[in-house]
Design an enzyme around this catalytic site. Structure first.
Site, PDB file in Angstrom:
ATOM      1  N   SER A  56       0.831  -1.201   0.000  1.00  0.00           N
ATOM      2  CA  SER A  56       0.000   0.000   0.000  1.00  0.00           C
ATOM      3  C   SER A  56       0.870   1.257   0.000  1.00  0.00           C
ATOM      4  CB  SER A  56      -0.966  -0.043   1.193  1.00  0.00           C
ATOM      5  OG  SER A  56      -1.968   0.943   1.088  1.00  0.00           O
ATOM      6  N   GLU A  84     -10.064  -4.343  -5.659  1.00  0.00           N
ATOM      7  CA  GLU A  84      -9.670  -3.190  -4.848  1.00  0.00           C
ATOM      8  C   GLU A  84      -9.630  -1.908  -5.674  1.00  0.00           C
ATOM      9  OE1 GLU A  84      -5.476  -2.669  -3.668  1.00  0.00           O
ATOM     10  OE2 GLU A  84      -5.205  -4.770  -4.215  1.00  0.00           O
ATOM     11  N   HIS A  95      -7.414  -5.412  -1.054  1.00  0.00           N
ATOM     12  CA  HIS A  95      -6.194  -4.665  -0.764  1.00  0.00           C
ATOM     13  C   HIS A  95      -5.305  -5.388   0.253  1.00  0.00           C
ATOM     14  CE1 HIS A  95      -3.798  -1.036  -0.806  1.00  0.00           C
ATOM     15  NE2 HIS A  95      -3.912  -0.876   0.505  1.00  0.00           N
TER      16      HIS A  95
END
Length: 299
Positions: A146, A240, A270
């Site tokens: 991320s 996602e 995610h």
């Protein structure tokens, strides 16, 4: 077909997100991520050693098969405002085992207390500390999930600009590469994504970058010159909102001559790799295959 375990986790995530207070409550969000992470304990044979890297709190995490000379610098996710060794110790341990690497997991400074470029400065410092400690770039991997994936790219770009020798490989899990939130998946995957919401993903960056241009290449690496970066592995879930962040990054990197291995995981969300599901184990195993194949060639 998704596994029964992944279906159950996805339902849990939806319920968890729905239970969170409206708006951004930073303290509650940090505690929430810590609580989620406590559901995935570290295996008992993993060695965890607390350390500091030029004043930055960090942990060495090593599986029994970790090669002493091989290091994976792992930069945790959390939108640059969340995350710690506690939240990412488990995935770091799994990556250590699969890649036969010692993992250094630094707690880089978080925003809004420490805005851009504090996180990049700390990550660059951690890499240079590893080099000064005797680790060789050709046996080093840098990666993250991320925001940690975006930070990985910003770190590599900063090192390249400064003339440092880059690590051998990079591994990116659902990297956040566009803080402006312009990818089409922000809309097309909004209903499917059990965890992230477009409104929050577009609102959060101000805590990290303030009024800085969201297309700054060290903020949104899809706008950077990626030429010369090491071979990269990119994993992303098909369900996602940040799917487009990975797709565009891969296109951009490939066009710049970077060797890229890319996989979109059906029915996954995610950073699904952090959860105890069969698909996560498969993904972690594939990270190990990528690293071990590449580094065995370069050893």
């Amino acid at each position: 077909m998704p596994s029964p375990e992944s279906i159950a986790v996805k339902q849990y995530l939806k319920a968890f997100v729905a239970s969170q207070p409206a708006g951004l409550d930073l303290e509650a969000s940090r505690k929430g991520l810590e609580m989620l992470s406590s559901l995935t304990p570290v295996a008992p044979d993993i060695k965890v050693e607390k350390t500091t890297v030029e004043g930055i709190p960090a942990e060495w995490i090593a599986a029994p098969n970790a090669v002493e000379s091989r290091v994976f610098l792992y930069l945790h996710g959390g939108a640059y405002i969340l995350g710690s060794c506690n939240t990412h110790r488990s995935i770091a341990a799994k990556i250590s085992r699969s890649t036969a690497s010692k993992v250094l997991l630094p707690e880089y400074r978080l925003a809004p207390e420490n805005p851009f470029p504090a996180a990049i400065e700390d990550a660059v410092q951690a890499y240079r500390w590893l080099i000064s400690s005797g680790y060789k770039p050709e046996q080093m991997i840098i990666g993250g999930d991320s925001a940690g994936g975006g930070l990985t790219l910003s770190t590599l770009l900063s090192l390249k600009e400064a003339g440092d020798v880059l690590p051998a490989l990079t591994v990116l899990l659902s990297p956040w590469t566009d803080l402006e939130g312009t990818g089409e998946s922000m809309e097309t995957r909004a209903e499917a994504d059990p965890w992230l919401k477009p409104e929050a993903s577009r609102a959060t960056p101000v805590l990290y970058i303030g009024k800085l241009d969201r297309r700054h290449p060290l903020v949104s690496p899809i706008y950077a010159d990626l030429k010369g970066l090491p071979p990269m592995l990119v994993h992303v879930g098909n369900d996602e909102i940040l799917l487009s962040d990975s797709v565009r990054l891969v296109d951009h990197a490939s066009a710049a001559g970077v060797e890229v291995s890319f996989k979109v995981w059906d029915d996954m969300w995610h950073v699904f790799q952090t959860f105890e599901i069969p698909e996560a184990k498969q993904a972690i195993d594939e990270i190990g295959e990528f690293v071990n194949q590449k580094l065995s060639v370069n050893a």
